[in-house]
Write a protein that holds these residues in place. Structure first.
Motif, PDB file in Angstrom:
ATOM      1  N   LEU B  13       0.806  -1.214   0.000  1.00  0.00           N
ATOM      2  CA  LEU B  13       0.000   0.000   0.000  1.00  0.00           C
ATOM      3  C   LEU B  13       0.845   1.274   0.000  1.00  0.00           C
ATOM      4  CD1 LEU B  13      -3.056  -0.864   2.227  1.00  0.00           C
ATOM      5  CD2 LEU B  13      -2.990  -0.458  -0.214  1.00  0.00           C
ATOM      6  N   GLU B  14       2.134   1.140   0.306  1.00  0.00           N
ATOM      7  CA  GLU B  14       2.994   2.322   0.312  1.00  0.00           C
ATOM      8  C   GLU B  14       3.134   2.858  -1.107  1.00  0.00           C
ATOM      9  OE1 GLU B  14       4.655   4.223   2.690  1.00  0.00           O
ATOM     10  OE2 GLU B  14       3.111   3.184   3.846  1.00  0.00           O
ATOM     11  N   PRO B  15       2.834   4.146  -1.343  1.00  0.00           N
ATOM     12  CA  PRO B  15       2.978   4.681  -2.695  1.00  0.00           C
ATOM     13  C   PRO B  15       4.437   4.743  -3.107  1.00  0.00           C
ATOM     14  CG  PRO B  15       2.473   6.421  -1.155  1.00  0.00           C
ATOM     15  CD  PRO B  15       2.388   5.156  -0.396  1.00  0.00           C
ATOM     16  N   GLN B  16       4.652   4.579  -4.406  1.00  0.00           N
ATOM     17  CA  GLN B  16       6.018   4.655  -4.901  1.00  0.00           C
ATOM     18  C   GLN B  16       6.445   6.110  -4.987  1.00  0.00           C
ATOM     19  OE1 GLN B  16       6.617   2.726  -8.590  1.00  0.00           O
ATOM     20  NE2 GLN B  16       7.273   0.835  -7.612  1.00  0.00           N
ATOM     21  N   ILE B  17       7.576   6.381  -4.458  1.00  0.00           N
ATOM     22  CA  ILE B  17       8.101   7.747  -4.508  1.00  0.00           C
ATOM     23  C   ILE B  17       9.207   7.796  -5.560  1.00  0.00           C
ATOM     24  CG2 ILE B  17       9.189   9.590  -3.185  1.00  0.00           C
ATOM     25  CD1 ILE B  17       6.530   8.978  -2.003  1.00  0.00           C
ATOM     26  N   ILE B  18       9.081   8.759  -6.471  1.00  0.00           N
ATOM     27  CA  ILE B  18      10.113   8.897  -7.491  1.00  0.00           C
ATOM     28  C   ILE B  18      11.048  10.025  -7.094  1.00  0.00           C
ATOM     29  CG2 ILE B  18      10.526   9.478  -9.914  1.00  0.00           C
ATOM     30  CD1 ILE B  18       7.730   8.358 -10.453  1.00  0.00           C
ATOM     31  N   HIS B  19      12.311   9.775  -7.207  1.00  0.00           N
ATOM     32  CA  HIS B  19      13.269  10.829  -6.857  1.00  0.00           C
ATOM     33  C   HIS B  19      13.812  11.481  -8.124  1.00  0.00           C
ATOM     34  CE1 HIS B  19      13.201   9.809  -2.646  1.00  0.00           C
ATOM     35  NE2 HIS B  19      13.178   8.538  -3.020  1.00  0.00           N
ATOM     36  N   GLY B  20      14.171  12.723  -8.013  1.00  0.00           N
ATOM     37  CA  GLY B  20      14.834  13.385  -9.133  1.00  0.00           C
ATOM     38  C   GLY B  20      13.886  14.150 -10.025  1.00  0.00           C
ATOM     39  N   LYS B  21      12.563  14.057  -9.733  1.00  0.00           N
ATOM     40  CA  LYS B  21      11.623  14.852 -10.520  1.00  0.00           C
ATOM     41  C   LYS B  21      10.937  15.828  -9.588  1.00  0.00           C
ATOM     42  CE  LYS B  21       9.843  12.989 -14.776  1.00  0.00           C
ATOM     43  NZ  LYS B  21       8.660  12.457 -15.427  1.00  0.00           N
ATOM     44  N   ALA B  22      10.601  16.998 -10.093  1.00  0.00           N
ATOM     45  CA  ALA B  22      10.038  18.005  -9.205  1.00  0.00           C
ATOM     46  C   ALA B  22       8.521  18.057  -9.336  1.00  0.00           C
ATOM     47  CB  ALA B  22      10.631  19.360  -9.531  1.00  0.00           C
ATOM     48  N   CYS B  23       7.855  18.482  -8.249  1.00  0.00           N
ATOM     49  CA  CYS B  23       6.411  18.690  -8.266  1.00  0.00           C
ATOM     50  C   CYS B  23       6.098  19.855  -9.209  1.00  0.00           C
ATOM     51  CB  CYS B  23       5.943  19.011  -6.859  1.00  0.00           C
ATOM     52  SG  CYS B  23       4.265  19.632  -6.767  1.00  0.00           S
TER      53      CYS B  23
END
Lengths: 344, 395
Positions: B13-23
């Motif tokens: 259930l933990e959402p995947q977090i992507i690193h290196g991209k900005a909101c």
């Protein structure tokens, strides 16, 4: 125990109609099939007495059956139509040359005058040559756009009143689905019409097979032993339409009536007020109906002739940009030419 | 098959977090990718998500201050997210507090499935109780007591199940195969089974047992459920019903509606409100979640740890080709994976369409689905319906 025909209650049934699910004998199937086409022609007011009608003949099952039934019905019910065959030669070796042979055989059998127009004479390009330029992707865009115009031009040459095409119910349902998936409101509105042409100068196209299942057309051609050509176009596997087609075939296997149901849904809807639709203009170059200043065929041709075959496949903004560029080139060139002339 | 060594399989259930991209909003790191609308950080996603809900309510100002709104809660992802949004929106700490009074309605369809989901329904009841809102559990069979003839017409519907026929028109015109229809009605409800003798549950069971295809079962259930919700909400004193349908679900419904010959009902079945469909009988069904996609809902639920309960339905563990609806769902989800914008395109296309008969309300409505009548094909034109009737008549 053999199943007895549902209509005549006498002979052995040969097939189960995909449309209604009834088991029919061969004779009763012919009768039902032809009566339905007649019913469509009469209720849809497709033809008027004395009209000259060009049948778009490709040699495939739909157009072969169309030529056959129109000839039979014309004689049986005295429509008083003057029927012609009109074929377009796209110039696809190994496909169209063979199917044109079929059309020629049909011409002799049905005794209808045949005209063949080729892409080469109309546009200076065969499909083989186009595919060499563009590759196997997107080539259906060229073929489709050119054929539509070629049919109209041929019809104008023959001086006919109407063009009859072999589009069947499956084709129309597929087009409706495609237009929903692509969000093409304008075409969604037009594609369900049984007679096209709000444009007074265009020649109306009629679809007598609008409510006829593809399966029944095949069955009819098979039982009547009609001579038709049944090879897929060698350049055809078109990705997006393929999705819609596969979906429709699956739908039909679950519930055969879905094909007519989709057409019914399409017919019962209209576009909300206030939705912007493209306006119909005339192509400044060739005078054909178009939604832009230049019609699609002219844009595609321009791209081919200028060695930029992808022009007209991508964004419209790129097309306008490109055309502006070539116009200024032309202007400078013609200026130069005039100068030379003056010098002489 | 999901069990290995007695260990229960559960999706992460933990959402995947992507690193290196900005909101796209605040340019902070650690973001969530949502469909075609770019990447968000957790906080901006919450704002974006609840804004969509409020914006669709704002664009269609049907809910007035102090209205009582019933939320059609099923325990599933969509309605759970909606419940969570409403709970948050009513929180006194919220800046713009929602101005309506909510309640919950759960339709218990267990009569249709021989199952042992007693625990799960208890779980759902627990969730509903914890919200502190008034809640009601309505059994599907109650529909039998409400509209007895709906069930009868349901049978007719099966026979002519491709198009929503106006029964009155049909009877008047004496279309040949109607005799067949009447025969079947007589068979199913033979004179010995008078209405008083059969319980509602029996009637409903009989109806569903007599339906032979899953397509028609799903369609009938959907219609009965909508009717029940609308009618029950009115009885309980609510002004509107909120449905949890998302844009993904609506895109599927649009295509299956089209395939089932119900094109004319698109505005009612997939618009923000179902219009005048249940006028006089029940309240309006509204779809405030219609601009969120399935993926956005899933992300929202995961981020907020929204409890959901899965109940089996008619489509559960059926093959893709078992019904028009299942096939369409598979088709749309497959297309969306490859062409993500398809879903919104389909959805927007239907927004631009309306039925040809909408203006003429005098034509009446279908007695089964209360939708507009699309069976008056006139005598002057060639139409699909007229052609179908002709085909039936000559055979």
């Amino acid at each position: 125990m053999p199943i007895i025909c549902h209509v005549c209650n006498d002979k052995k049934a040969l097939l189960k109609r995909p449309k209604t699910g009834h088991a029919l004998c061969k004779e009763c199937f012919y009768w039902a099939f032809e009566s339905e086409i007649h019913h469509t022609i009469v209720t849809g007011k497709l033809f008027k007495e004395g009209e000259i009608v060009a049948i778009g003949a490709s040699g495939g099952k739909d157009s072969t059956v169309l030529a056959h039934t129109l000839k039979v019905l014309n004689e049986r019910y005295n429509y008083g139509l003057d029927l012609r065959l009109l074929s377009i030669d796209e110039g696809i070796t190994g496909y169209r040359d063979d199917s044109l042979e079929t059309v020629k055989r049909n011409q002799q059998e049905y005794d209808l005058p045949l005209t063949v127009l080729s892409y080469e004479t109309l546009y200076g390009w065969t499909m083989d040559a186009i595919v060499k330029k563009i590759g196997k992707k997107n080539n259906c865009t060229f073929c489709g756009v050119f054929r539509r115009q070629a049919l109209d031009r041929g019809a104008m040459m023959l001086g006919v009143n109407k063009i009859a095409t072999g589009h069947n119910a499956d084709d129309i349902a597929e087009t409706i689905l495609m237009n929903i998936l692509r969000g093409d409101i304008a075409r969604l509105k037009r594609c369900t019409a049984i007679i096209t042409g709000d444009d007074p100068s265009g020649i109306p196209r009629v679809k007598p097979f609008k409510y006829t299942y593809e399966k029944e057309i095949v069955a009819y051609a098979y039982f009547k032993k009609l001579d038709y050509f049944s090879t897929e176009c060698i350049y055809s596997p078109d990705a997006y339409r393929g999705h819609a087609r596969a979906y429709l075939k699956d739908l039909e296997s679950i519930r055969p009536s879905t094909i007519i149901d989709i057409i019914h849904s399409g017919e019962m809807l209209s576009v909300c007020q206030g939705v912007k639709l493209p306006s119909q203009l005339k192509c400044v170059r060739c005078g054909y109906i178009s939604s832009n200043e230049l019609c699609k065929a002219c844009i595609l041709l321009e791209g081919l002739n200028k060695g930029k075959p992808k022009l007209g496949i991508g964004k419209t903004s790129k097309v306008t940009q490109q055309l502006k560029l070539s116009k200024s080139e032309e202007a400078s060139c013609s200026g130069g030419c005039n100068k030379i002339k003056n010098d002489l | 098959m999901c069990q290995v060594n007695g260990e229960t399989f559960s999706p992460k259930l933990e959402p995947q977090i992507i690193h290196g991209k900005a909101c796209v909003k605040c340019e902070k790191d650690s973001v969530i990718v949502v469909g075609t609308n770019g990447t968000f950080c957790k906080d901006c996603f919450e704002v974006y998500f609840s804004h969509k809900f409020r914006a669709s309510m704002g664009r269609n100002p049907l809910v007035r201050h102090h209205d009582k709104v019933a939320l059609a809660y099923s325990g599933g992802n969509n309605s759970s997210a909606l419940l969570n949004l409403i709970k948050k929106g009513l929180d006194p700490a919220t800046v713009k507090k929602l101005k309506f009074t909510p309640g919950l309605i759960f339709v218990d369809e267990r009569i249709l499935y021989p199952s042992d989901d007693y625990e799960k329904v208890k779980e759902i009841e627990e969730i509903m109780r914890n919200t502190g809102f008034p809640y009601h559990i309505v059994k599907l069979e109650e529909v039998g007591a409400m509209c007895i003839y709906t069930l009868y017409i349901g049978i007719v519907y099966l026979i002519v199940n491709h198009i929503c026929f106006n029964v009155n028109v049909m009877f008047k015109k004496e279309i040949p195969f109607l005799n067949h229809v009447i025969f079947i009605i007589d068979q199913v409800f033979s004179t010995e089974d008078t209405d008083e003798k059969m319980t509602n549950a029996e009637k409903l069971e009989k109806l569903f047992n007599s339906i032979t295809t899953l397509t028609s079962k799903q369609e009938t259930l959907y219609r009965l459920r909508c009717y029940l919700l609308s009618r029950k909400a009115k009885e309980l004193g609510y002004d509107h019903v909120f449905m949890g349908e998302t844009s993904t679900r609506l895109a599927i419904n649009i295509l299956s509606n089209f395939s089932l010959g119900r094109g004319v009902h698109l505005p009612q079945d997939t618009g923000f409100s179902d219009g005048l469909r249940f006028e006089g009988v029940g309240v309006k069904l509204l779809r405030p979640m219609r601009e969120m996609s399935m993926k956005e809902i899933a992300v929202y639920n995961a981020l907020n740890k929204v409890p959901t309960v899965f109940l089996p339905n008619l489509a559960t563990s059926q093959s893709v080709t078992s019904s028009v609806q299942n096939l369409t769902e598979n088709f749309i989800l497959g297309l969306v994976a490859g062409f993500p914008s398809t879903e919104m395109t389909v959805f927007r296309t239907s927004n631009k369409l309306h039925g040809k008969n909408d203006e003429k309300k005098s034509r009446g409505c279908c007695r089964l689905c209360f939708g507009a009548i699309d069976t008056e094909c006139g005598t002057a034109q060639a139409t699909a319906l007229r052609h179908t009737l002709f085909s039936e008549a000559i055979n």
